[in-house]
Design a protein around this motif. Structure first.
Motif, PDB file in Angstrom:
ATOM      1  N   THR A 100       0.836  -1.200   0.000  1.00 29.62           N
ATOM      2  CA  THR A 100       0.000   0.000   0.000  1.00 29.62           C
ATOM      3  C   THR A 100       0.875   1.256   0.000  1.00 29.62           C
ATOM      4  O   THR A 100       1.843   1.337   0.754  1.00 29.62           O
ATOM      5  CB  THR A 100      -0.906   0.023   1.252  1.00 29.62           C
ATOM      6  OG1 THR A 100      -1.655  -1.191   1.301  1.00 29.62           O
ATOM      7  CG2 THR A 100      -1.859   1.201   1.225  1.00 29.62           C
ATOM      8  N   TRP A 101       0.496   2.215  -0.831  1.00 29.45           N
ATOM      9  CA  TRP A 101       1.158   3.514  -0.888  1.00 29.45           C
ATOM     10  C   TRP A 101       0.131   4.583  -0.603  1.00 29.45           C
ATOM     11  O   TRP A 101      -0.914   4.655  -1.259  1.00 29.45           O
ATOM     12  CB  TRP A 101       1.780   3.720  -2.270  1.00 29.45           C
ATOM     13  CG  TRP A 101       2.424   5.060  -2.474  1.00 29.45           C
ATOM     14  CD1 TRP A 101       3.290   5.690  -1.630  1.00 29.45           C
ATOM     15  CD2 TRP A 101       2.252   5.920  -3.589  1.00 29.45           C
ATOM     16  NE1 TRP A 101       3.679   6.896  -2.157  1.00 29.45           N
ATOM     17  CE2 TRP A 101       3.056   7.067  -3.378  1.00 29.45           C
ATOM     18  CE3 TRP A 101       1.508   5.845  -4.765  1.00 29.45           C
ATOM     19  CZ2 TRP A 101       3.123   8.112  -4.271  1.00 29.45           C
ATOM     20  CZ3 TRP A 101       1.582   6.891  -5.665  1.00 29.45           C
ATOM     21  CH2 TRP A 101       2.385   8.009  -5.417  1.00 29.45           C
ATOM     22  N   GLN A 102       0.386   5.433   0.383  1.00 31.61           N
ATOM     23  CA  GLN A 102      -0.529   6.511   0.745  1.00 31.61           C
ATOM     24  C   GLN A 102       0.245   7.838   0.666  1.00 31.61           C
ATOM     25  O   GLN A 102       0.812   8.307   1.666  1.00 31.61           O
ATOM     26  CB  GLN A 102      -1.104   6.293   2.137  1.00 31.61           C
ATOM     27  CG  GLN A 102      -2.248   7.216   2.457  1.00 31.61           C
ATOM     28  CD  GLN A 102      -2.973   6.827   3.729  1.00 31.61           C
ATOM     29  OE1 GLN A 102      -2.490   6.055   4.541  1.00 31.61           O
ATOM     30  NE2 GLN A 102      -4.158   7.379   3.897  1.00 31.61           N
ATOM     31  N   TRP A 138      -5.394  10.155  -0.768  1.00 25.03           N
ATOM     32  CA  TRP A 138      -5.088   9.124  -1.775  1.00 25.03           C
ATOM     33  C   TRP A 138      -4.472   7.885  -1.142  1.00 25.03           C
ATOM     34  O   TRP A 138      -3.586   7.986  -0.297  1.00 25.03           O
ATOM     35  CB  TRP A 138      -4.087   9.665  -2.800  1.00 25.03           C
ATOM     36  CG  TRP A 138      -4.705  10.617  -3.763  1.00 25.03           C
ATOM     37  CD1 TRP A 138      -4.813  11.969  -3.622  1.00 25.03           C
ATOM     38  CD2 TRP A 138      -5.313  10.274  -4.995  1.00 25.03           C
ATOM     39  NE1 TRP A 138      -5.446  12.501  -4.693  1.00 25.03           N
ATOM     40  CE2 TRP A 138      -5.772  11.482  -5.570  1.00 25.03           C
ATOM     41  CE3 TRP A 138      -5.525   9.086  -5.683  1.00 25.03           C
ATOM     42  CZ2 TRP A 138      -6.425  11.521  -6.786  1.00 25.03           C
ATOM     43  CZ3 TRP A 138      -6.170   9.135  -6.897  1.00 25.03           C
ATOM     44  CH2 TRP A 138      -6.617  10.327  -7.437  1.00 25.03           C
ATOM     45  N   THR A 139      -4.951   6.728  -1.589  1.00 22.32           N
ATOM     46  CA  THR A 139      -4.350   5.437  -1.239  1.00 22.32           C
ATOM     47  C   THR A 139      -4.337   4.578  -2.491  1.00 22.32           C
ATOM     48  O   THR A 139      -5.347   4.443  -3.176  1.00 22.32           O
ATOM     49  CB  THR A 139      -5.165   4.714  -0.138  1.00 22.32           C
ATOM     50  OG1 THR A 139      -5.198   5.535   1.026  1.00 22.32           O
ATOM     51  CG2 THR A 139      -4.539   3.371   0.201  1.00 22.32           C
ATOM     52  N   VAL A 140      -3.166   4.007  -2.782  1.00 21.74           N
ATOM     53  CA  VAL A 140      -3.009   3.115  -3.927  1.00 21.74           C
ATOM     54  C   VAL A 140      -2.433   1.807  -3.392  1.00 21.74           C
ATOM     55  O   VAL A 140      -1.522   1.815  -2.569  1.00 21.74           O
ATOM     56  CB  VAL A 140      -2.052   3.726  -4.981  1.00 21.74           C
ATOM     57  CG1 VAL A 140      -1.876   2.787  -6.158  1.00 21.74           C
ATOM     58  CG2 VAL A 140      -2.556   5.091  -5.438  1.00 21.74           C
TER      59      VAL A 140
END
Length: 95
Positions: free
Chosen positions: A77-79, A84-86
Motif C-alpha cells: 500500500t502507498w498513501q 489518496w491510497t493506492v
C-alpha cells in the motif's frame, strides 16, 4: 419435488502482519485457513421417459466433500496523502 439435504461444518481463521516500511508505504502479509466438511444427498423421484436409459428414478446420489485450504495474501500500500491510497494485492483462490 426433489428430495435433498446437506449437512456441513466450516471453520475459518484469518491472521495478518503489517509492516510500516515508511510513512507512505505499508507491506501486509496474511493467510486464511479454512476447514470444511459437507455431506449431501439428492433423490430425483421423476425422470422424463425419454431419459430413462440415462437416469434412474428414486436413486439416491450422495456426495461427501472435505476441504482443507491455506490461502495466502500479500498487499503493498502507498498513501502519498490523506486523500489518496493506492495498493496492489495478491490473493490466492481456493484450491
Amino acid at each position: 419435488d426433489k428430495i435433498s439435504e446437506t449437512d456441513g461444518e466450516t471453520i475459518s481463521v484469518y491472521g495478518e502482519l503489517k509492516w510500516a516500511v515508511t510513512d507512505q508505504w505499508t507491506l501486509t502479509g496474511g493467510a486464511r485457513y479454512i476447514w470444511e466438511r459437507k455431506d449431501s444427498y439428492f433423490i430425483q423421484p421423476y425422470v422424463n421417459p425419454a431419459y430413462l436409459g440415462l437416469f434412474v428414478p428414486n436413486r439416491r446420489l450422495e456426495a461427501d466433500q472435505r476441504n482443507d485450504d491455506l490461502i495466502p495474501e500479500v498487499t503493498l500500500t502507498w498513501q502519498p496523502s490523506s486523500a489518496w491510497t493506492v495498493f496492489v494485492a495478491y490473493k490466492q483462490g481456493f484450491k
